[in-house]
Design an enzyme around this catalytic site. Structure first.
Site, mmCIF file in Angstrom:
data_model
loop_
_atom_site.group_PDB
_atom_site.id
_atom_site.type_symbol
_atom_site.label_atom_id
_atom_site.label_comp_id
_atom_site.label_asym_id
_atom_site.label_seq_id
_atom_site.Cartn_x
_atom_site.Cartn_y
_atom_site.Cartn_z
ATOM 1 N N PRO A 61 0.843 -1.258 -0.109
ATOM 2 C CA PRO A 61 0.080 0.088 -0.093
ATOM 3 C C PRO A 61 0.969 1.181 -0.050
ATOM 4 O O PRO A 61 1.998 1.090 0.428
ATOM 5 C CB PRO A 61 -0.782 -0.030 1.341
ATOM 6 C CG PRO A 61 -0.899 -1.526 1.846
ATOM 7 C CD PRO A 61 0.636 -2.060 1.081
ATOM 8 N N GLU A 82 -24.963 9.841 17.297
ATOM 9 C CA GLU A 82 -23.446 9.015 17.675
ATOM 10 C C GLU A 82 -23.856 8.211 18.971
ATOM 11 O O GLU A 82 -23.077 7.189 19.098
ATOM 12 C CB GLU A 82 -22.662 10.255 18.081
ATOM 13 C CG GLU A 82 -22.421 10.935 16.637
ATOM 14 C CD GLU A 82 -21.801 10.222 15.739
ATOM 15 O OE1 GLU A 82 -21.303 9.322 15.811
ATOM 16 O OE2 GLU A 82 -22.001 10.751 14.660
#
Length: 655
Positions: A216, A438
């Site tokens: 990556p 949340e």
């Protein structure tokens, strides 16, 4: 006896100091300019100051008074020069054309008049000099610069743009590469071959011609290649794949030839091509034919790698994060014989990487880099370097001379969740809805058994989000179980379900959660075989890399199968929504407690949310300890204690 030292005699072998070529060229240029200025300005500098100048009418008056002895009229300019009766020279700017009546009058007055065509340098010679400079000297100067390589342009367009680092550069070694012990061991054979090639020739072995570093972005592939060159102490040619590409077909191939020719002359050497996927993509996958610049460059690269003798000591290293798009001919043995995977660092590798980047930083006593390493799963080496730098910048902003643990926490929040948007002001009803949204995510993350531990909840706008619930994996995972994926789906449903339970309706705040859940459920059905109706079959993405997803989206299953996939995705999502409703209904008091705490403090950690949920539930949700990041970090042997408690049937005390 005199103490004056006698002059030293020059050694017969001593050489007089000579000027460097650039100094000689500079002196020659100055001399030519000085001569030209002298030729143009000199005649005016040496003109006599005794020459009188007056206008034409005064001249005629002087002639009528018999003070003019002679006059010379220049046909080209009309200027009249001559001598006065007193012997003084004069000059007059006469009219053009000359007035014949005035000339007759002058002659009647006894003035000796004559006409002249004097030679003028500016008129006769200057045009010739200009032609000589323009058509002879300037082309010669340009040609000399081109032949010496001091001017770019068309003459050097086919030259390689690779940067060469000699034996003392780069100075990077394997000691500068933190972690990646396995990668360094695998690639150390290249260093050994370049240092002692006779050892391999004696047994008949050959070193791989090419080594491809795959990983990556930000994992240090270029750094590893520089370390190989530093360890081997050989010339190192570094070039990016984009350096070969130009608008002219054939330029890239010419640069490839020049690069390999130069490397062979200085063998043993290393050629490092960064981002090789820019020139090494699969041939025939584009809209054009087979004669475009990229394919010509790739063909030349294939020819060079397969053509030179492996005993020449030229090793080709390349780096890419897209090995799936590379041409098969480039990856075959004989070209890139070996692929070295450079993965994201795990926990044991993140700690030494952090220590390297924090080496020259002023750290406070409360900083624990092991804790920082545990709290940064999935970060690459570049991410960790940026994290340390962001912590240092945060310490400077608060006028501190040392970097504290709080600075690392703030930097991690900024890197992961985005920059805090102080200017974003929410209405009271929006702020309350975000708090319950949340809180729904946080409660499910804490209650569900297979979800990641809860770390932090905030209703402060960060990045593109109005609020963030942050979880961290307990350890680095490479394979996820079905229970983990289902708990992830259920947790993302928490925000939508919490709004539905509290307000009885829905908002647009769950759009990102629904999109990510739909993608994840689709992969469960299409790719991972986690559907009984579809069975053990997988259909991955079959899009062409170069033509764009919208142009070449295809599927390799029938319409009936597509309908079954859609039905299974819907079933999975509805099951997890129903599961989220059940859990949040059971823990509604905990949901409201966490939401009210968020409205009061705007940000709370996972430990505080866990305590509020346990108190509202009347007992500990998890009898073996709170499932939060702080507990995970403080108890390194959490898994061992949990397993032991299950065996003896006792409750593990909280950390």
């Amino acid at each position: 006896m005199s103490n004056t030292p006698s002059p030293k005699k020059k050694s017969p072998d001593a050489k007089e100091p000579t000027l460097r070529p650039e100094q000689r060229r500079r002196l020659t240029t100055v001399a030519i300019v000085a001569v030209a200025i002298g030729i143009l300005v000199g005649p005016n500098l040496f003109k006599s100051d005794t020459v009188r100048r007056f206008n034409y009418s005064t001249f005629l008056t002087q002639a009528e008074d018999h003070k003019v002895s002679s006059a010379s009229v220049q046909n080209a300019s009309g200027t009249i020069t001559g001598v006065l009766s007193s012997g003084v020279h004069y000059t007059v700017a006469g009219p053009m054309p000359v007035i014949p009546s005035d000339i007759k009058a002058l002659r009647k007055l006894g003035v000796s008049v004559k006409f002249a065509n004097p030679s003028s340098f500016s008129r006769d010679w200057l045009p010739l000099i200009e032609m000589l400079v323009l058509f002879v000297l300037v082309p010669l100067f340009i040609f000399s610069r081109l032949s010496k390589g001091q001017m770019g342009g068309m003459m050097s367009i086919g030259k390689s743009k690779a940067k060469k680092f000699d034996e003392d550069r780069p100075s990077t070694t394997f000691a500068d590469v933190a972690g990646y012990v396995g990668v360094k061991e695998e690639i150390s054979e290249v260093v050994s071959f370049l240092k002692n090639p006779e050892k391999y020739k004696a047994i008949g072995a050959r070193i791989p011609k090419g080594i491809l570093l795959v990983g990556p972005p930000g994992t240090g592939k270029t750094l590893i290649a520089r370390a190989v060159a530093g360890e081997a102490k050989v010339p190192f040619f570094s070039v990016s794949g984009s350096d070969f590409m130009e608008m002219f077909v054939g330029v890239g191939a010419s640069r490839v030839r020049d690069l390999f020719t130069t490397a062979r002359k200085q063998a043993p050497a290393i050629i490092f091509v960064d981002e090789i996927d820019s020139i090494g993509r699969k041939r025939g996958a584009g809209l054009g034919g087979g004669h475009d610049e990229r394919e010509q460059t790739l063909n030349q690269m294939l020819s060079e790698m397969d053509g030179f003798d492996p005993t020449e000591g030229v090793v080709v290293m390349a780096a890419t994060n897209r090995p799936d798009v590379l041409d098969a001919a480039l990856l075959r043995p004989g070209r890139f014989d070996r692929q070295v995977v450079v993965p994201l660092p795990d926990l044991e590798e993140r700690l030494p990487i952090l220590q390297v980047h924090a080496k020259n930083k002023q750290l406070a006593d409360d900083v624990n880099l092991e804790t920082v390493a545990r709290g940064t799963p999935g970060m690459s080496g570049a991410d960790l370097a940026n994290l340390v730098n962001e912590a240092a910048l945060h310490a400077v902003r608060r006028d501190s001379t040392t970097i504290a643990m709080a600075d690392f926490e703030n930097a991690r929040d900024r890197v992961v969740m985005g920059q805090l948007r102080d200017g974003q002001v929410l209405q009271d009803d929006e702020r309350e809805r975000v708090a319950y949204h949340e809180s729904g995510h946080a409660l499910l993350a804490y209650v569900l058994e297979h979800s990641d531990p809860l770390h932090k909840i905030t209703i402060l706008p960060r990045g593109m989000a109005l609020g963030v619930t942050w979880t961290l994996p307990e350890e680095d995972r490479h394979i996820h179980s079905r229970q983990y994926v289902e708990d992830s789906l259920c947790m993302r449903m928490g925000g939508r379900v919490a709004e539905l339970l509290i307000y009885g309706d829905l908002s647009t705040g769950a759009s990102d959660d629904l999109q990510r859940n739909t993608e994840l459920a689709g992969r469960m059905v299409r790719e991972w075989g986690m559907s009984k109706r579809v069975g053990p079959m997988a259909w991955g993405s079959n899009n062409q890399v170069f033509l764009g997803e919208g142009l070449m989206q295809t599927r390799d299953y029938s319409d009936d199968t597509a309908k079954i996939i859609d039905e299974e995705v819907e079933r999975i999502l509805r099951e997890q929504e129903a599961r989220a409703i059940e859990v949040l209904t059971l823990h509604r008091r905990g949901l409201e407690a966490v939401a009210q705490k968020l409205l009061a403090e705007e940000s709370i950690d996972g430990e505080t949310a866990a305590q509020l949920i346990d108190e509202a539930h009347g007992q500990a949700v998890h009898p073996f300890g709170k499932k939060t990041v702080r507990t995970m970090l403080e108890t390194s042997n959490h898994d061992a204690l949990t397993a032991a408690a299950k065996l003896v049937g006792e409750t593990t005390p909280e950390a």
